[in-house]
Scaffold this active site. Structure first.
Site, mmCIF file in Angstrom:
data_model
loop_
_atom_site.group_PDB
_atom_site.id
_atom_site.type_symbol
_atom_site.label_atom_id
_atom_site.label_comp_id
_atom_site.label_asym_id
_atom_site.label_seq_id
_atom_site.Cartn_x
_atom_site.Cartn_y
_atom_site.Cartn_z
ATOM 1 N N LYS A 1 0.833 -1.190 0.000
ATOM 2 C CA LYS A 1 0.000 0.000 0.000
ATOM 3 C C LYS A 1 0.873 1.248 0.000
ATOM 4 O O LYS A 1 2.004 1.225 0.507
ATOM 5 C CB LYS A 1 -0.872 0.037 1.262
ATOM 6 C CG LYS A 1 -1.916 -1.046 1.395
ATOM 7 C CD LYS A 1 -2.637 -0.896 2.731
ATOM 8 C CE LYS A 1 -3.665 -1.990 2.949
ATOM 9 N NZ LYS A 1 -4.856 -1.817 2.110
ATOM 10 N N ARG B 1 -10.026 -11.728 2.754
ATOM 11 C CA ARG B 1 -10.935 -12.777 2.295
ATOM 12 C C ARG B 1 -10.281 -14.150 2.344
ATOM 13 O O ARG B 1 -10.978 -15.164 2.441
ATOM 14 C CB ARG B 1 -11.428 -12.442 0.882
ATOM 15 C CG ARG B 1 -10.343 -12.439 -0.186
ATOM 16 C CD ARG B 1 -10.748 -11.687 -1.434
ATOM 17 N NE ARG B 1 -10.814 -10.257 -1.200
ATOM 18 C CZ ARG B 1 -11.188 -9.363 -2.112
ATOM 19 N NH1 ARG B 1 -11.527 -9.760 -3.319
ATOM 20 N NH2 ARG B 1 -11.220 -8.077 -1.833
#
Length: 464
Positions: A242, A316
């Site tokens: 990020k 996830r």
């Protein structure tokens, strides 16, 4: 943690300041009924009966005074309508001049919240005690305030002090409090049974080794519910790193775990007649020589293979293994919380958790529960037409859809692959953070969708 039980007391006619509630629509009539002295005093304080406004009115005797406050709806006070009073009134004891605070007592309590672990509060909150004649609601209201504070404390704590072992310690402490059983699978022991949790967390320092933490509580013969919370204690993005702006708040990426833990606390504190199975997949998505890579193929507990399209879509993955584990026990209901996608925030903003459900009746119940307690969620579709976005040429599924469309939906569709078809399931993609303060709701970690789910469970399992 603040002693909320000391801030909401039974009204036994002890000395207290009175709070008179006025609606803006009825303000002129109320004002006309007041003596000239009161009209002059409230005018000087520019009080007009609007929600959030207040005025202090001196009484007849020396040192005597009372409060008039604006409210949107006297007949149905919301949880935050007294919160500003609790933040601004002088220290002391208060009671409503008419009626009981009902739901508004919660905001009174949460207005006293402060996160002061790392610095001395130079302006400590003066305790303002609220009296209530509805004694039966005191315990449940205090429990709600404690659960909200737990979410806030866990999310606000920096990652260095809230890693996987710290989450495990929090679950262990909760288990001791309520006599629940806690077990943990950690480190390399995950590789066979929970390969996606292992892959996401293996690059972290050994002291922050990944783990699956499980708590069980309640009568084994009771209806079984599984509560799962994403516990990514810090998310660098992995090798798909990020930018610094995107990493700044990633201490809150375990916000799903914080919600799941607080919900478990509420369930056990209320002694709901259920068999609770809490699952916290905890890991740090770090970068090192053994970090999982874009293009890797991961095996899963369910037996599916997953191609890694993006290492920053790691939440996830850990949830997939945890959902599989939950489904093996054949629960009546599965609920998961996760700070999963930025797409959900773009769609519904910071205040509304995006809700996904594989059962329309359950989704309707959830919407009604959220409305009833002023803790709304917003349903987004589990649109199977977007499943093609997760196709892989070399594995059963890709963890990240191409093109950037429908990011919250494709993430939910990924999770759906790990949920048994015959088990009702709710997935809440929550922000777990409040960007700016509101009365009773401090800036920082926040419980969003917690009270709504608890209300749903109370209604389903007979203890409302």
């Amino acid at each position: 943690m603040t002693d909320y039980s000391a801030l909401l007391k039974a009204d036994n006619d002890q000395p207290a300041r009175s709070i008179h509630l006025v609606e803006a629509a009825g303000y002129d009539d109320w004002l006309a009924a007041q003596p000239d002295r009161v009209r002059a005093i409230v005018a000087a304080q520019k009080f007009q009966g609007k929600p959030g406004e207040l005025a202090i009115v001196p009484g007849e005797a020396a040192g005597d005074w009372w409060v008039v406050a604006g409210i949107a709806n006297k007949a149905a006070p919301g949880p935050w309508c007294l919160a500003k009073l609790a933040e601004t009134l002088p220290e002391g004891m208060y009671r409503l001049a008419e009626g009981s605070p009902d739901a508004a007592a919660l905001g009174w309590l949460t207005a006293h919240y402060r996160f002061d672990r790392y610095r001395k509060d130079e302006n400590p909150v003066a305790p303002r005690v609220l009296l209530t004649s509805d004694v039966a609601r005191i315990e449940s209201t205090v429990q709600l305030a404690q659960a909200i504070a737990l979410v806030r404390d866990l999310v606000n704590t920096p990652a260095a002090d809230m890693g996987p072992p710290d989450l495990e310690a929090a679950v262990t402490q909760l288990g001791k409090t309520f006599g629940a059983s806690v077990s943990t699978t950690r480190g390399d022991a995950l590789e066979q049974g929970y390969p996606m949790i292992h892959a996401v967390g293996k690059a972290a320092d050994k002291s922050f080794a990944p783990r699956l933490i499980e708590l069980t509580w309640g009568d084994p013969a009771a209806p079984r519910i599984a509560i799962i919370g994403k516990g990514i204690c810090f998310d660098s993005g992995g090798l798909d790193i990020k930018p610094s702006s995107g990493m700044r708040l990633m201490k809150k990426d375990m916000g799903g775990a914080a919600h799941a833990l607080a919900l478990a606390q509420l369930i056990m504190g209320a002694r709901l007649p259920v068999r609770l199975h809490l699952l916290i997949p905890a890991a740090e998505n770090a970068i090192s020589g053994n970090a999982f890579r874009p293009g890797d193929i991961l095996r899963t507990r369910k037996g599916l293979t997953v191609e890694i399209g993006n290492t920053d879509a790691e939440g996830r993955l850990v949830l997939g293994d945890a959902l599989t584990r939950a489904g093996e026990e054949k629960p009546d209901l599965i609920i998961d919380y996760a700070t999963l996608t930025g797409a959900a925030r773009v769609a519904v903003g910071p205040d509304l958790p995006a809700l996904f459900a594989n059962d329309d009746a359950l989704a309707t119940e959830m919407a009604a529960a959220g409305t009833a307690v002023d803790d709304p969620t917003w349903r987004l579709p589990l649109w199977d037409g977007y499943a093609d976005m997760l196709k892989s040429d070399i594995a059963d599924i890709n963890n990240a859809g191409e093109g950037g469309f429908a990011g919250a939906i494709t993430a939910a569709l990924f999770l759906k692959r790990f949920v048994p078809d015959d088990v009702p399931w709710l997935h809440l993609d929550t922000f777990a953070w409040r960007p700016s303060a509101k009365p009773g709701r401090a800036k920082g970690g926040e419980a969003l969708g917690l009270r709504a789910v608890f209300r749903l469970l109370q209604q389903r399992y007979g203890r409302d």
